[in-house]
Design an enzyme around this catalytic site. Structure first.
Site, PDB file in Angstrom:
ATOM      1  N   ASP A  73       0.816  -1.214   0.000  1.00  0.00           N
ATOM      2  CA  ASP A  73       0.000   0.000   0.000  1.00  0.00           C
ATOM      3  C   ASP A  73       0.853   1.269   0.000  1.00  0.00           C
ATOM      4  O   ASP A  73       0.496   2.268  -0.633  1.00  0.00           O
ATOM      5  CB  ASP A  73      -0.931   0.002   1.215  1.00  0.00           C
ATOM      6  N   GLY A  74       1.985   1.249   0.717  1.00  0.00           N
ATOM      7  CA  GLY A  74       2.851   2.422   0.762  1.00  0.00           C
ATOM      8  C   GLY A  74       3.405   2.774  -0.601  1.00  0.00           C
ATOM      9  O   GLY A  74       3.420   3.947  -1.002  1.00  0.00           O
ATOM     10  N   ASN A 151      -3.603   9.959   1.234  1.00  0.00           N
ATOM     11  CA  ASN A 151      -4.178   9.466   2.488  1.00  0.00           C
ATOM     12  C   ASN A 151      -4.518  10.596   3.453  1.00  0.00           C
ATOM     13  O   ASN A 151      -5.681  10.823   3.754  1.00  0.00           O
ATOM     14  CB  ASN A 151      -3.217   8.494   3.182  1.00  0.00           C
ATOM     15  N   GLU A 152      -3.485  11.269   3.946  1.00  0.00           N
ATOM     16  CA  GLU A 152      -3.734  12.279   4.964  1.00  0.00           C
ATOM     17  C   GLU A 152      -2.590  13.277   5.073  1.00  0.00           C
ATOM     18  O   GLU A 152      -1.460  13.004   4.662  1.00  0.00           O
ATOM     19  CB  GLU A 152      -3.962  11.637   6.335  1.00  0.00           C
ATOM     20  N   THR A 191      -9.101   4.726   6.370  1.00  0.00           N
ATOM     21  CA  THR A 191      -8.802   3.382   6.870  1.00  0.00           C
ATOM     22  C   THR A 191      -7.331   3.234   7.246  1.00  0.00           C
ATOM     23  O   THR A 191      -6.867   2.119   7.480  1.00  0.00           O
ATOM     24  CB  THR A 191      -9.163   2.319   5.813  1.00  0.00           C
TER      25      THR A 191
END
Length: 296
Positions: A73-74, A151-152, A191
């Site tokens: 995912d990274g 993501n954030e 998530t």
């Protein structure tokens, strides 16, 4: 039926043997299908492939029809975010990491011969993932690749001490907070770090942003879901620590000083992700995160 995507890029996590092996397998399979293949520079260098077409991520975004990202995912976050800065090239994730929440295709022959084949033919579903951008004090801008988050965007203490934040939404005062920091997350990031900090899960197609306090020194501080059209201004107010850190998807740390202002809003670009036709986000929640698992 012909392929919808003819010029295919492969991007893999660097210095990981199992990823390099998968890249070689994938390259051979795509060659058999008669597709034009370009491999990202560093990805190709990690393999034993010779006489292959290579390119940078920027060149891939501008020249290719689709990019296949091999890794966890990274790696998917990093590659897809950077590709989206240059074009609306769609991406496909093949999991060679741990969780594989974003890289939804398995790294096996069945996935190649059935799932990937169908997607490249155009038989797929699409998720459009929104991103966030930031600036500091209205004028201090980070390089483009370090200012966009999939993501954030998180503001945290550089050491284990509390600090203060004052938050305005669309120019109106929202709240003050003292604690370890604040996460501003996209639905995709809901998530990830945001969920670990107690935030709600948002569907990636939702037009929202969630603000999640990190260890707020309060009994009544709660996450807040707002429209992704809103503009968020965060002021660093007081410190026990000399500085705080702003990070994007866990990378690109930027040091913040007291009284600086961080402005966060939706980025113009989105990441386009291709899945199998029967992809169900809620299946992924259950299977990968154990969401709503029946215990008895």
């Amino acid at each position: 039926m012909t392929f919808k995507y003819h010029k295919v890029a492969i991007v893999g996590k660097h210095y990981k043997k199992e990823v390099s092996q998968m890249v070689e397998t994938l390259y051979a399979y795509l060659q058999q299908q008669g597709l034009e293949i370009i491999i990202e520079n560093d990805t190709a260098a990690d393999t034993s492939l010779v006489n292959v077409a290579i390119a940078s991520l920027k060149e891939i975004a501008l020249r290719c029809d689709v990019a296949i990202v091999v890794g966890g995912d990274g790696n998917f976050l990093k590659a897809s975010r950077l590709l989206a800065l240059y074009s609306n090239i769609p991406v496909i994730g093949i999991n060679k990491g741990k969780l594989g929440f974003l890289t939804t295709l398995a790294a096996d022959d069945n996935a190649l011969k059935n799932d990937l084949y169908a997607i490249l033919k155009g038989d797929s579903s699409v998720t459009k993932m929104s991103m966030l951008k930031y600036r500091v004090d209205n004028n201090l801008r980070a390089p483009l690749e370090a200012s966009i988050a999939l993501n954030e965007i998180a503001i945290t203490a550089s050491r284990g001490l509390m600090f203060g934040l004052k938050v305005f939404i669309d120019g109106r005062y929202a709240f003050d907070q003292r604690g370890d920091g604040l996460i501003v997350s996209t639905p995709t990031g809901s998530t990830a770090h945001a969920m670990s900090a107690g935030g709600p899960i948002l569907n990636p197609n939702q037009n929202s942003v969630v603000l999640v306090p990190i260890c707020s020194h309060s009994l009544n501080s709660r996450p807040l879901v707002i429209s992704d059209e809103s503009v968020i201004d965060i002021y660093i107010t007081d410190y026990n620590d000399p500085e705080s850190v702003l990070s994007i998807d866990g990378r690109h740390d930027t040091i913040l000083k007291a009284h600086q202002k961080v402005t966060i809003q939706k980025a113009r670009k989105k990441v386009t992700v291709l899945h199998t036709k029967d992809y169900n986000y809620y299946d992924t929640l259950r299977e990968k995160l154990g969401w709503s698992k029946v215990l008895f």
